[in-house]
Structures are given as C-alpha cells and as structure tokens.
Design an enzyme around this catalytic site. Structure first.
Site, PDB file in Angstrom:
ATOM      1  CG  HIS A 204      55.361  35.254  47.523  1.00  0.00           C
ATOM      2  ND1 HIS A 204      56.428  35.958  47.498  1.00  0.00           N
ATOM      3  CD2 HIS A 204      54.498  35.464  46.393  1.00  0.00           C
ATOM      4  CE1 HIS A 204      56.519  36.657  46.444  1.00  0.00           C
ATOM      5  NE2 HIS A 204      55.366  36.487  45.897  1.00  0.00           N
TER       6      HIS A 204
HETATM    7  C1  UD1 Z   1      50.721  37.014  43.351  1.00  0.00           C
HETATM    8  C2  UD1 Z   1      51.114  36.981  41.919  1.00  0.00           C
HETATM    9  C3  UD1 Z   1      52.738  37.067  42.195  1.00  0.00           C
HETATM   10  C4  UD1 Z   1      53.146  38.191  43.061  1.00  0.00           C
HETATM   11  C5  UD1 Z   1      52.141  38.065  44.404  1.00  0.00           C
HETATM   12  C6  UD1 Z   1      52.780  39.268  45.060  1.00  0.00           C
HETATM   13  C7  UD1 Z   1      50.106  35.816  39.878  1.00  0.00           C
HETATM   14  C8  UD1 Z   1      50.182  34.867  39.187  1.00  0.00           C
HETATM   15  N1  UD1 Z   1      50.762  35.878  41.182  1.00  0.00           N
HETATM   16  O1  UD1 Z   1      50.839  35.631  43.742  1.00  0.00           O
HETATM   17  O2  UD1 Z   1      53.506  37.154  40.823  1.00  0.00           O
HETATM   18  O3  UD1 Z   1      54.370  37.932  43.614  1.00  0.00           O
HETATM   19  O4  UD1 Z   1      50.865  37.903  44.114  1.00  0.00           O
HETATM   20  O5  UD1 Z   1      52.564  38.919  46.541  1.00  0.00           O
HETATM   21  O6  UD1 Z   1      49.275  36.942  40.003  1.00  0.00           O
HETATM   22  N2  UD1 Z   1      45.688  34.706  49.835  1.00  0.00           N
HETATM   23  C9  UD1 Z   1      45.289  34.993  50.814  1.00  0.00           C
HETATM   24  N3  UD1 Z   1      44.907  36.404  51.233  1.00  0.00           N
HETATM   25  C10 UD1 Z   1      44.872  37.296  49.966  1.00  0.00           C
HETATM   26  C11 UD1 Z   1      45.589  37.002  48.962  1.00  0.00           C
HETATM   27  C12 UD1 Z   1      46.028  35.337  48.770  1.00  0.00           C
HETATM   28  O7  UD1 Z   1      44.903  34.262  51.771  1.00  0.00           O
HETATM   29  O8  UD1 Z   1      44.738  38.584  50.450  1.00  0.00           O
HETATM   30  C13 UD1 Z   1      46.279  33.052  49.333  1.00  0.00           C
HETATM   31  C14 UD1 Z   1      45.038  32.326  48.886  1.00  0.00           C
HETATM   32  O9  UD1 Z   1      45.127  30.976  49.509  1.00  0.00           O
HETATM   33  C15 UD1 Z   1      45.237  32.182  47.278  1.00  0.00           C
HETATM   34  C16 UD1 Z   1      47.022  32.210  47.520  1.00  0.00           C
HETATM   35  O10 UD1 Z   1      47.229  33.194  48.683  1.00  0.00           O
HETATM   36  O11 UD1 Z   1      44.904  31.061  46.815  1.00  0.00           O
HETATM   37  C17 UD1 Z   1      47.667  32.875  46.316  1.00  0.00           C
HETATM   38  O12 UD1 Z   1      47.294  34.268  46.065  1.00  0.00           O
HETATM   39  P1  UD1 Z   1      47.228  34.646  44.294  1.00  0.00           P
HETATM   40  O13 UD1 Z   1      46.983  36.104  44.558  1.00  0.00           O
HETATM   41  O14 UD1 Z   1      46.649  33.592  43.677  1.00  0.00           O
HETATM   42  O15 UD1 Z   1      48.767  34.465  44.053  1.00  0.00           O
HETATM   43  P2  UD1 Z   1      50.109  35.064  45.037  1.00  0.00           P
HETATM   44  O16 UD1 Z   1      50.672  34.058  45.296  1.00  0.00           O
HETATM   45  O17 UD1 Z   1      49.554  36.175  46.039  1.00  0.00           O
HETATM   46  N1  UDP Z   2      56.467  43.770  51.295  1.00  0.00           N
HETATM   47  C1  UDP Z   2      55.640  44.355  52.454  1.00  0.00           C
HETATM   48  N2  UDP Z   2      55.521  43.499  53.531  1.00  0.00           N
HETATM   49  C2  UDP Z   2      55.683  42.160  53.560  1.00  0.00           C
HETATM   50  C3  UDP Z   2      56.638  41.586  52.571  1.00  0.00           C
HETATM   51  C4  UDP Z   2      56.534  42.537  51.283  1.00  0.00           C
HETATM   52  O1  UDP Z   2      55.249  45.476  52.456  1.00  0.00           O
HETATM   53  O2  UDP Z   2      55.287  41.401  54.597  1.00  0.00           O
HETATM   54  C5  UDP Z   2      56.589  44.648  50.328  1.00  0.00           C
HETATM   55  C6  UDP Z   2      57.949  44.534  49.872  1.00  0.00           C
HETATM   56  O3  UDP Z   2      58.612  45.709  50.357  1.00  0.00           O
HETATM   57  C7  UDP Z   2      58.012  44.812  48.094  1.00  0.00           C
HETATM   58  C8  UDP Z   2      56.452  44.140  47.930  1.00  0.00           C
HETATM   59  O4  UDP Z   2      55.927  44.080  49.211  1.00  0.00           O
HETATM   60  O5  UDP Z   2      57.898  46.174  47.847  1.00  0.00           O
HETATM   61  C9  UDP Z   2      56.976  42.683  47.397  1.00  0.00           C
HETATM   62  O6  UDP Z   2      55.732  42.199  47.041  1.00  0.00           O
HETATM   63  P1  UDP Z   2      55.805  40.528  46.917  1.00  0.00           P
HETATM   64  O7  UDP Z   2      57.048  39.999  47.350  1.00  0.00           O
HETATM   65  O8  UDP Z   2      54.385  40.020  47.537  1.00  0.00           O
HETATM   66  O9  UDP Z   2      55.748  40.525  45.535  1.00  0.00           O
HETATM   67  P2  UDP Z   2      56.533  40.448  44.162  1.00  0.00           P
HETATM   68  O10 UDP Z   2      57.509  41.627  44.171  1.00  0.00           O
HETATM   69  O11 UDP Z   2      57.460  39.152  44.416  1.00  0.00           O
HETATM   70  O12 UDP Z   2      55.773  40.260  42.839  1.00  0.00           O
END
Ligand code: UD1
Ligand code: UDP
Length: 372
Positions: A204
């Site tokens: 992601h």
């Molecule tokens: C964010 C964090 C990343 C982390 C991840 C965990 C930052 C810069 N990045 O990335 O480090 O690994 O969370 O999963 O803070 N969206 C939805 N529904 C939601 C949330 C997001 O549809 O509930 C979609 C939206 O299109 C949004 C995109 O995901 O624009 C990105 O979401 P965002 O929270 O900005 O960053 P993540 O990729 O989730």
């Molecule tokens: N995770 C989850 N469901 C999913 C994918 C990930 O519960 O479908 C959990 C996973 O076990 C881990 C955490 O989410 O504990 C990782 O989150 P993510 O990959 O979104 O963020 P990152 O760790 O890269 O910041």
C-alpha cells in the site's frame, strides 16, 4: 497521571492497544484521541472493537487529503483538544501523518511527547514516513526505540536523553491475540485455504502505488508460482482502478483479492501462510515473530534487523527476483527452515508494560516535562 494517546491509522491502533492496556492495568485511565486518518470500518473500527479500545474520547474526523492538508488539519484539531485537556504526556506511535501532527501540536503547547517505536530510519527521504519519523523523534521528550539499532540511529542524531530500548509493542499485540485469532477466526475456511498452502500479500505504500510501481506489482502477481491472498488497502485498489489495472488483477487465477481484514483474521492468515510478500512495516515485523519467511516488496527497510536475522529478503518490485526467492522457498527445505527460524529481534512482548512503568516513574519524579 493522565496520559493522552493520539492515533489515527490501523497499525497505530494495533501497536498502541497493549500500551493502553498496560496503563489501565495500573489504574490509570488514558485519554484516547483518534484523528480519523483511517475511517473505513475495516481500516479502523474493526480494530477498536477487536482490541477493546471502546472508550475513544475524541474522534477528530480528519480523513484523507494531501500530506499538508491531512497533517495540518490534524494539528489544528489535536491542539484544540490538548489545550482543553492538558494531559501530562502525549503518546504517539510510528511514522504516520497523525504522529507528526500529534507531536508538533503537543510540544508547542509544552506538553511532553513520548514516541513509541522511535529511531527507525530507512534513510530514504522520498518517503513521507521518513520525514515524519525524524521530526517526531526530534520533537519528543521520551523515546522508546524497539531495538539497539534504532537507539543507535537516535544517538547519531544527538538524541541520547530519556531513550529506553523496550522492544516493539507489536510483539505484545501478536502474543496477546494469536491464540484468540486461532480460536475465533474462520478466515482459512472462508477462503478455502490450507495451512502453509498460500502466500499472503499486502502492499500500500505511496511509492508502490505510483503507476509504474503498480504495473510491476501486477507482473509479480501474474507470475506467482503458488496460490495467494491479498487483503487490499483501499488506496491500492483505487489506484489500480484509476490506472486500468484492476481487470488484470481480477483475472489472475491463483490470486484471491479481498477487502482489508480485521486483526484476528489477518493474524491467523499470517501465522498459517507459507510466506509473506509485503511492503508493510508491521507485517515485516509480525512475520519474523510468527516464523513465516518474508519477501519485502521494497528496496530499503527501516527494519534492517529482520534482514540481518535472516527472516526477510528485500526483493523490491523485481518480478524475476521475487519469483526466484519464492520458488527457492518452495524447493529448498533447508533455505525455508533458515528463514522461518530466524530469531525475533523485537523483544519479549512486554514493551507496553515497560513504557507504562517508565512514564509513571518519570511523572512521579517530576521529570516528565519539556526541557529548556
Ligand atoms: C498511512 C501512513 C502509512 C501507514 C498506513 C497504514 C502516512 C503518510 N502514511 O498510509 O505510513 O503504513 O497509513 O495503513 O501517514 N483510504 C480509504 N479509507 C480509509 C483510509 C484511507 O479509502 O479508511 C484511502 C484514501 O483514498 C486515502 C488513501 O487511502 O487518500 C491513503 O490514505 P492515507 O491515510 O493518506 O495513507 P495510507 O496509505 O493509509
Ligand atoms: N493488518 C490487518 N489487516 C489487513 C492488513 C494488515 O489487520 O488486512 C495489520 C497487520 O497485522 C499489521 C498492521 O495491520 O499489524 C500493519 O498495518 P499497515 O500495513 O497498514 O501499516 P504499516 O505497518 O506499514 O505502517
């Protein structure tokens, strides 16, 4: 003592839940502030429910946006809450925009920040997370690096005071939830998967959801020599649709694509996977804890301990390299065993308790304050 927790995304909920629990067990009721960076049921509420974080005090509903929009909006809303509540310390975890917003809003009100999972560095400033980590560490009064490597990163940047190596709270989360997951989740049955008969995939990150990166990811998915399941982050799905790649993903026979899963389902899938392919930080950590070989779909990692220990290989988005490693795992039992048995570098699952104890002690001694 009144600690406040600021969090907003899936991994922060998972990794902070053990710390909240540790405070509660010591008779301390923390203030819980959810920025709403993640807002879909399966990106947020499911974790609050499963991990029993039911008493959120403030939902700030910040939502999505550009880097500055999201961070700025969160900062303004967090500041308002902190001015009203004046907690003794603000805990943040990891490297999201929520973390940066929480740390900046707090330190400017002279409320000390405690950074859980401090000191991680990918040394790649193109990642938004790297900027967030560095700045949050420098705004923090108390730092909890998970490992000695992370502590050394802080030391190189001149941060040596109030630094405590406590392990990573992800170990606490895995230990607290693995058995429950095995008992309660029917995820293998639901998807018709056999233990050790599939690869678990997640990706992601911003850099992996650009058009070129996604094309390369799809090529890897098309060439997988084994059944696979990919619980897909909403961002990745949206971008695949936008770039016209969604149809190609849907037609891969060996691949199940599903919505993001709750923690219990995901843990059970992970624990029973043959191998994991991921760009997630938390999933790299969990796979070594769960003795599952990990192939990381990145060119660098801020979790080098996993690579050094032998449980993780950086394969980038190189189709040939990714498939070659997966085949080797399938064909070379000794290689598989070595990766699977790599020792967990993230501690013993008591990180949450240590963090609570240390903060309570500093508070008792009157040392929990912004210096200077
Ligand atoms: C964010 C964090 C990343 C982390 C991840 C965990 C930052 C810069 N990045 O990335 O480090 O690994 O969370 O999963 O803070 N969206 C939805 N529904 C939601 C949330 C997001 O549809 O509930 C979609 C939206 O299109 C949004 C995109 O995901 O624009 C990105 O979401 P965002 O929270 O900005 O960053 P993540 O990729 O989730
Ligand atoms: N995770 C989850 N469901 C999913 C994918 C990930 O519960 O479908 C959990 C996973 O076990 C881990 C955490 O989410 O504990 C990782 O989150 P993510 O990959 O979104 O963020 P990152 O760790 O890269 O910041």
């Amino acid at each position: 003592m009144r600690p406040a927790f600021v969090f907003g995304t899936r991994p922060e909920i998972i990794k902070l839940a053990p710390v909240v629990r540790a405070f509660e067990e010591r008779g301390v009721e923390p203030l819980l502030i959810h920025t709403g960076q993640h807002y879909d049921y399966e990106m947020s509420r499911v974790f609050l429910e499963e991990l029993e974080l039911d008493g959120i005090d403030y939902h700030l509903e910040v939502g999505s946006g550009t880097q500055a929009e999201q961070t700025g909006k969160a900062m303004v809303k967090i500041e308002r809450v902190l001015m009203d509540e004046r907690p003794d310390v603000v805990l943040v975890q990891g490297d999201t925009n929520t973390v940066l917003a929480g740390a900046l809003a707090s330190v400017k009100l002279r409320i000390p920040v405690a950074h859980v999972e401090a000191g991680l560095r990918s040394f790649d400033r193109t990642m938004p997370e790297e900027i967030n980590r560095v700045l949050a560490d420098h705004a923090s009064e108390v730092l909890f690096p998970p490992t000695e490597d992370a502590r050394r990163n802080l030391e190189r940047e001149g941060i040596t005071e109030n630094v405590y190596v406590v392990g990573n709270t992800i170990v606490d989360a895995v230990l607290q939830n693995s058995e429950i997951a095995e008992r309660k989740s029917d995820v293998l049955e639901r998807f018709g998967l056999k233990p050790k008969g599939y690869v678990l995939i997640t990706a992601h990150r911003a850099e992996n959801t650009e058009r070129g990166s996604l094309e390369r990811l799809v090529r890897i998915l098309e060439d997988l020599p084994m059944k696979a399941i990919y619980p897909m982050h909403p961002r990745t799905r949206r971008r695949l649709e936008e770039f016209g790649l969604w149809g190609r993903v849907g037609s891969i026979e060996n691949l199940i694509v599903t919505k993001p899963l709750g923690y219990l389902d995901f843990l059970r899938l992970e624990r029973n996977a043959f191998a994991v392919m991921t760009d997630s930080g938390g999933v790299q950590e969990e796979s070594i804890i769960l003795n599952v070989p990990c192939l990381t779909l990145r060119y660098n990692t801020e979790r080098p301990e996993t690579v050094k220990a032998g449980g993780n290989v950086l394969v980038g988005l190189e189709r040939e390299r990714a498939v070659r490693y997966l085949r080797r795992l399938m064909e070379d039992g000794e290689f598989y065993r070595r990766m699977a048995e790599a020792p967990n570098p993230f501690g013993d699952g008591k990180a949450g308790e240590r963090i609570a104890e240390i903060l309570l002690r500093l508070h008792e001694r009157g040392e929990l304050r912004v210096k200077g």
